[in-house]
Design a protein around this motif. Sequence first.
Motif, short mmCIF file in Angstrom:
data_model
loop_
_atom_site.label_atom_id
_atom_site.label_comp_id
_atom_site.label_asym_id
_atom_site.label_seq_id
_atom_site.Cartn_x
_atom_site.Cartn_y
_atom_site.Cartn_z
N TYR A 101 15.20 -40.30 -9.32
CA TYR A 101 14.72 -39.31 -8.34
C TYR A 101 14.94 -37.94 -8.96
O TYR A 101 16.09 -37.54 -9.19
CB TYR A 101 15.51 -39.47 -7.05
CG TYR A 101 15.00 -38.67 -5.87
CD1 TYR A 101 14.46 -39.30 -4.75
CD2 TYR A 101 15.08 -37.28 -5.84
CE1 TYR A 101 14.02 -38.59 -3.65
CE2 TYR A 101 14.65 -36.55 -4.75
CZ TYR A 101 14.11 -37.21 -3.66
OH TYR A 101 13.68 -36.48 -2.58
N LEU A 102 13.86 -37.24 -9.27
CA LEU A 102 13.94 -35.93 -9.90
C LEU A 102 13.47 -34.86 -8.92
O LEU A 102 12.49 -35.06 -8.20
CB LEU A 102 13.08 -35.87 -11.17
CG LEU A 102 13.40 -36.91 -12.24
CD1 LEU A 102 12.44 -36.76 -13.41
CD2 LEU A 102 14.84 -36.78 -12.72
N THR A 103 14.18 -33.74 -8.90
CA THR A 103 13.84 -32.66 -7.97
C THR A 103 12.91 -31.65 -8.64
O THR A 103 13.16 -31.20 -9.76
CB THR A 103 15.12 -31.94 -7.51
OG1 THR A 103 16.01 -32.89 -6.92
CG2 THR A 103 14.80 -30.86 -6.50
N LYS A 104 11.82 -31.32 -7.95
CA LYS A 104 10.86 -30.33 -8.46
C LYS A 104 11.35 -28.92 -8.14
O LYS A 104 11.97 -28.72 -7.09
CB LYS A 104 9.48 -30.57 -7.84
CG LYS A 104 8.84 -31.88 -8.24
CD LYS A 104 7.38 -31.97 -7.82
CE LYS A 104 7.18 -31.98 -6.34
NZ LYS A 104 5.78 -32.19 -5.93
N PRO A 105 11.06 -27.95 -9.00
CA PRO A 105 10.37 -28.12 -10.28
C PRO A 105 11.30 -28.76 -11.31
O PRO A 105 12.43 -28.29 -11.50
CB PRO A 105 10.00 -26.69 -10.68
CG PRO A 105 11.05 -25.84 -10.03
CD PRO A 105 11.39 -26.54 -8.73
N VAL A 106 10.84 -29.82 -11.94
CA VAL A 106 11.67 -30.54 -12.89
C VAL A 106 11.50 -29.95 -14.29
O VAL A 106 10.38 -29.63 -14.71
CB VAL A 106 11.31 -32.04 -12.89
CG1 VAL A 106 9.85 -32.26 -13.26
CG2 VAL A 106 12.22 -32.82 -13.81
N ALA A 107 12.61 -29.77 -14.98
CA ALA A 107 12.56 -29.27 -16.35
C ALA A 107 11.94 -30.32 -17.27
O ALA A 107 12.13 -31.52 -17.06
CB ALA A 107 13.96 -28.90 -16.84
N ARG A 108 11.22 -29.87 -18.26
CA ARG A 108 10.56 -30.78 -19.19
C ARG A 108 11.55 -31.73 -19.83
O ARG A 108 11.31 -32.95 -19.91
CB ARG A 108 9.84 -29.97 -20.27
CG ARG A 108 9.15 -30.79 -21.35
CD ARG A 108 8.44 -29.86 -22.34
NE ARG A 108 7.85 -30.61 -23.42
CZ ARG A 108 8.53 -30.98 -24.51
NH1 ARG A 108 9.82 -30.68 -24.61
NH2 ARG A 108 7.93 -31.66 -25.47
N ALA A 109 12.69 -31.20 -20.27
CA ALA A 109 13.69 -32.04 -20.94
C ALA A 109 14.23 -33.10 -20.00
O ALA A 109 14.44 -34.25 -20.39
CB ALA A 109 14.82 -31.16 -21.47
N GLU A 110 14.48 -32.73 -18.74
CA GLU A 110 15.01 -33.68 -17.76
C GLU A 110 14.00 -34.79 -17.47
O GLU A 110 14.35 -35.97 -17.36
CB GLU A 110 15.36 -32.95 -16.47
CG GLU A 110 16.00 -33.85 -15.41
CD GLU A 110 16.28 -33.13 -14.11
OE1 GLU A 110 16.87 -33.75 -13.20
OE2 GLU A 110 15.90 -31.94 -13.98
N LEU A 111 12.74 -34.40 -17.36
CA LEU A 111 11.68 -35.37 -17.11
C LEU A 111 11.59 -36.39 -18.24
O LEU A 111 11.59 -37.61 -18.01
CB LEU A 111 10.33 -34.65 -16.96
CG LEU A 111 9.10 -35.55 -16.88
CD1 LEU A 111 9.11 -36.35 -15.59
CD2 LEU A 111 7.82 -34.71 -16.99
N LEU A 112 11.55 -35.89 -19.47
CA LEU A 112 11.41 -36.78 -20.63
C LEU A 112 12.65 -37.65 -20.80
O LEU A 112 12.55 -38.82 -21.19
CB LEU A 112 11.14 -35.96 -21.89
CG LEU A 112 9.82 -35.18 -21.88
CD1 LEU A 112 9.70 -34.31 -23.12
CD2 LEU A 112 8.63 -36.12 -21.77
N GLU A 113 13.81 -37.10 -20.51
CA GLU A 113 15.04 -37.88 -20.60
C GLU A 113 15.03 -39.05 -19.63
O GLU A 113 15.43 -40.17 -19.96
CB GLU A 113 16.25 -36.99 -20.32
CG GLU A 113 17.59 -37.70 -20.43
CD GLU A 113 18.75 -36.79 -20.10
OE1 GLU A 113 19.89 -37.29 -20.06
OE2 GLU A 113 18.54 -35.58 -19.90
N ALA A 114 14.55 -38.80 -18.40
CA ALA A 114 14.49 -39.85 -17.39
C ALA A 114 13.51 -40.94 -17.80
O ALA A 114 13.77 -42.14 -17.63
CB ALA A 114 14.08 -39.25 -16.04
N ILE A 115 12.38 -40.54 -18.37
CA ILE A 115 11.37 -41.51 -18.82
C ILE A 115 11.91 -42.36 -19.95
O ILE A 115 11.79 -43.60 -19.94
CB ILE A 115 10.09 -40.78 -19.25
CG1 ILE A 115 9.40 -40.15 -18.03
CG2 ILE A 115 9.13 -41.74 -19.96
CD1 ILE A 115 8.25 -39.23 -18.37
N VAL A 116 12.51 -41.71 -20.94
CA VAL A 116 13.07 -42.45 -22.08
C VAL A 116 14.16 -43.42 -21.63
O VAL A 116 14.25 -44.55 -22.12
CB VAL A 116 13.62 -41.46 -23.13
CG1 VAL A 116 14.43 -42.20 -24.19
CG2 VAL A 116 12.49 -40.69 -23.79
#
Length: 217
Positions: A101-116
């Motif tokens: 569960y990511l809170t917007k606006p989500v930082a690019r690094a946080e988004l990619l870290e969650a995906i990886v």
Amino acid sequence: MKKILVIEDEPEMRRNLVTILRLEQYQPLGAENGRLGLELAAKEKPDLILCDVMMPELDGYGVLKALRENAATESIPFIFLSAKGEKIDQRNGMNLGADDYLTKPVARAELLEAIVARFRRQEQQARPEFKPNFSSHEPLLSLGLTPRAAETLLWVAQGKTNLDIATILGISESTVKKHLLEIFDKLNIETRSAATLRALEVLNSPLPKVNNNPAKS
């Protein structure tokens, strides 16, 4: 190339997410609402889904519920994206079976870290040597949990829903949620997927050898 479905009703946000994913060599797909997102998920079988919570026609909770009820899509990693960042909102999302569960606006690094992290977990579970032992909750007591919370975590790690766990343990869903709160607080985590990862680390550890023939003194 990993295929990622973005379900987001805000056009600019959707474009930004798609652009980030494309630059990272993922294959992004975009859907402007939950209903279209479900149709794309069934047709394209994405490797992961990023989904907003508040959307017209069908909200994110409805999307996740429908995905988890369909055998063809139930195991697709699912990450909520929402402007609602309170802990209770995050935990509600996790209780429904989301992986993060990511809170917007989500930082690019946080988004990619969650995906990886989601893809790494999939790869880990696919390895032949990854064989967690689900026969007992006792190893999970080493995390400092009460026995009942450890039992709850054992079933969470096996992908069971709150209703499943309540039925298995003979308790109410509200009691299951209380045990989940204990797990989150004790392990200092916020998501169901993070709890699962911690449990699997413990349950996949080799059992200590028992010496059945101790030397006589």
